[in-house]
Scaffold this motif. Sequence first.
Motif, PDB file in Angstrom:
ATOM      1  N   GLN A   1      79.403  33.037  44.282  1.00 61.18           N
ATOM      2  CA  GLN A   1      80.742  32.384  44.738  1.00 61.18           C
ATOM      3  C   GLN A   1      81.772  33.524  44.512  1.00 61.18           C
ATOM      4  N   VAL A   2      82.657  33.492  45.618  1.00 64.56           N
ATOM      5  CA  VAL A   2      83.926  34.287  45.658  1.00 64.56           C
ATOM      6  C   VAL A   2      85.252  33.185  45.197  1.00 64.56           C
ATOM      7  N   GLN A   3      85.936  33.895  44.566  1.00 67.13           N
ATOM      8  CA  GLN A   3      87.241  33.148  44.356  1.00 67.13           C
ATOM      9  C   GLN A   3      88.321  33.868  44.883  1.00 67.13           C
ATOM     10  N   LEU A   4      89.437  33.145  45.501  1.00 64.58           N
ATOM     11  CA  LEU A   4      90.205  33.874  46.331  1.00 64.58           C
ATOM     12  C   LEU A   4      91.700  33.155  45.973  1.00 64.58           C
ATOM     13  N   VAL A   5      92.802  34.177  45.702  1.00 60.18           N
ATOM     14  CA  VAL A   5      94.134  33.693  45.151  1.00 60.18           C
ATOM     15  C   VAL A   5      95.044  34.337  46.136  1.00 60.18           C
ATOM     16  N   GLU A   6      95.794  33.591  46.927  1.00 56.92           N
ATOM     17  CA  GLU A   6      96.857  34.104  47.773  1.00 56.92           C
ATOM     18  C   GLU A   6      98.236  34.016  47.072  1.00 56.92           C
ATOM     19  N   SER A   7      99.170  34.979  47.554  1.00 59.05           N
ATOM     20  CA  SER A   7     100.572  35.069  46.990  1.00 59.05           C
ATOM     21  C   SER A   7     101.304  35.665  48.059  1.00 59.05           C
ATOM     22  N   GLY A   8     102.601  35.657  47.972  1.00 59.28           N
ATOM     23  CA  GLY A   8     103.559  36.184  48.864  1.00 59.28           C
ATOM     24  C   GLY A   8     104.250  35.291  49.832  1.00 59.28           C
ATOM     25  N   GLY A   9     103.837  34.053  49.857  1.00 60.92           N
ATOM     26  CA  GLY A   9     104.557  33.287  50.983  1.00 60.92           C
ATOM     27  C   GLY A   9     105.888  32.907  50.349  1.00 60.92           C
TER      28      GLY A   9
ATOM     29  N   CYS B   1      95.909  38.585  49.065  1.00 59.64           N
ATOM     30  CA  CYS B   1      94.590  37.712  48.642  1.00 59.64           C
ATOM     31  C   CYS B   1      93.795  38.342  47.834  1.00 59.64           C
ATOM     32  N   ALA B   2      93.861  38.238  46.653  1.00 60.75           N
ATOM     33  CA  ALA B   2      93.114  38.551  45.717  1.00 60.75           C
ATOM     34  C   ALA B   2      91.709  38.156  45.635  1.00 60.75           C
ATOM     35  N   ALA B   3      90.563  38.730  45.690  1.00 57.62           N
ATOM     36  CA  ALA B   3      89.049  38.176  45.677  1.00 57.62           C
ATOM     37  C   ALA B   3      88.565  38.532  44.384  1.00 57.62           C
ATOM     38  N   SER B   4      87.941  37.770  43.868  1.00 61.21           N
ATOM     39  CA  SER B   4      86.912  38.097  42.679  1.00 61.21           C
ATOM     40  C   SER B   4      85.756  37.264  42.626  1.00 61.21           C
ATOM     41  N   GLY B   5      84.814  37.705  41.528  1.00 59.29           N
ATOM     42  CA  GLY B   5      83.447  36.976  41.698  1.00 59.29           C
ATOM     43  C   GLY B   5      82.409  37.923  42.437  1.00 59.29           C
ATOM     44  N   ARG B   6      81.661  37.395  43.354  1.00 54.05           N
ATOM     45  CA  ARG B   6      80.642  38.052  44.144  1.00 54.05           C
ATOM     46  C   ARG B   6      81.192  38.622  45.274  1.00 54.05           C
TER      47      ARG B   6
ATOM     48  N   ILE C   1      96.495  42.700  59.549  1.00 50.07           N
ATOM     49  CA  ILE C   1      95.674  42.548  58.487  1.00 50.07           C
ATOM     50  C   ILE C   1      95.055  43.813  57.997  1.00 50.07           C
ATOM     51  N   SER C   2      95.118  43.876  56.550  1.00 49.31           N
ATOM     52  CA  SER C   2      94.486  45.152  56.217  1.00 49.31           C
ATOM     53  C   SER C   2      93.718  44.758  54.910  1.00 49.31           C
ATOM     54  N   ARG C   3      92.942  45.771  54.086  1.00 48.37           N
ATOM     55  CA  ARG C   3      92.266  45.570  53.025  1.00 48.37           C
ATOM     56  C   ARG C   3      92.224  46.612  52.225  1.00 48.37           C
ATOM     57  N   ASP C   4      92.098  46.441  50.855  1.00 52.61           N
ATOM     58  CA  ASP C   4      91.954  47.344  49.866  1.00 52.61           C
ATOM     59  C   ASP C   4      91.171  47.147  48.869  1.00 52.61           C
ATOM     60  N   ASN C   5      89.850  47.707  49.085  1.00 56.32           N
ATOM     61  CA  ASN C   5      88.683  47.401  48.565  1.00 56.32           C
ATOM     62  C   ASN C   5      88.472  47.737  46.996  1.00 56.32           C
ATOM     63  N   ALA C   6      89.335  48.901  46.732  1.00 55.29           N
ATOM     64  CA  ALA C   6      89.368  49.343  45.359  1.00 55.29           C
ATOM     65  C   ALA C   6      90.185  48.051  44.456  1.00 55.29           C
ATOM     66  N   LYS C   7      90.991  47.426  45.142  1.00 57.77           N
ATOM     67  CA  LYS C   7      91.777  46.146  44.530  1.00 57.77           C
ATOM     68  C   LYS C   7      91.087  44.762  44.929  1.00 57.77           C
ATOM     69  N   ASN C   8      90.015  44.770  45.446  1.00 56.69           N
ATOM     70  CA  ASN C   8      89.384  43.403  46.184  1.00 56.69           C
ATOM     71  C   ASN C   8      90.635  42.615  46.834  1.00 56.69           C
ATOM     72  N   THR C   9      91.430  43.210  47.569  1.00 55.11           N
ATOM     73  CA  THR C   9      92.609  42.655  47.967  1.00 55.11           C
ATOM     74  C   THR C   9      92.666  42.766  49.598  1.00 55.11           C
ATOM     75  N   VAL C  10      93.103  41.518  50.264  1.00 48.69           N
ATOM     76  CA  VAL C  10      93.390  41.623  51.867  1.00 48.69           C
ATOM     77  C   VAL C  10      94.702  41.124  51.895  1.00 48.69           C
ATOM     78  N   TYR C  11      95.460  41.901  52.853  1.00 45.36           N
ATOM     79  CA  TYR C  11      96.928  41.565  53.097  1.00 45.36           C
ATOM     80  C   TYR C  11      97.008  40.977  54.465  1.00 45.36           C
TER      81      TYR C  11
END
Length: 120
Positions: free
Chosen positions: A1-9, A22-27, A71-81
């Motif tokens: 499972q992947v957990q996703l947490v948004e912020s910035g609105g 959007c920070a991703a965690s888990g698998r 849209i962009s992503r930073d895999n080192a931070k497991n984050t999509v923007y």
Amino acid sequence: QVQLVESGGGLVQAGGSLRLSCAASGRTFGIYTMGWFRQAPGKERELVASIDWNSGSSTYYQDSVKGRFTISRDNAKNTVYLQMNSLKSEDTAVYYCSARGFGAADFGSWGQGTQVTVSS
């Protein structure tokens, strides 16, 4: 499972900018595509933009946001923007981050959503 947490609105005037995260965690190793969806009151949820997770080389944008959203992503931070510029009142919605796994037919993991309100 992947957990996703948004912020910035938040609340912004028309013509302004916001950046959603959007920070991703888990698998996260199982993620194939990340997407940003939005749902306005009384409307169905719609895909705004997506990006392939590993290379970031393939992106999709809904016609209404082309040239304004990135849209962009930073895999080192497991984050999509989602960088949103030149915001319009019709961009007002709850924005959701979502992940689609390898071999999955559809997006299956969702964040809790973040409200974006654009005042005219």
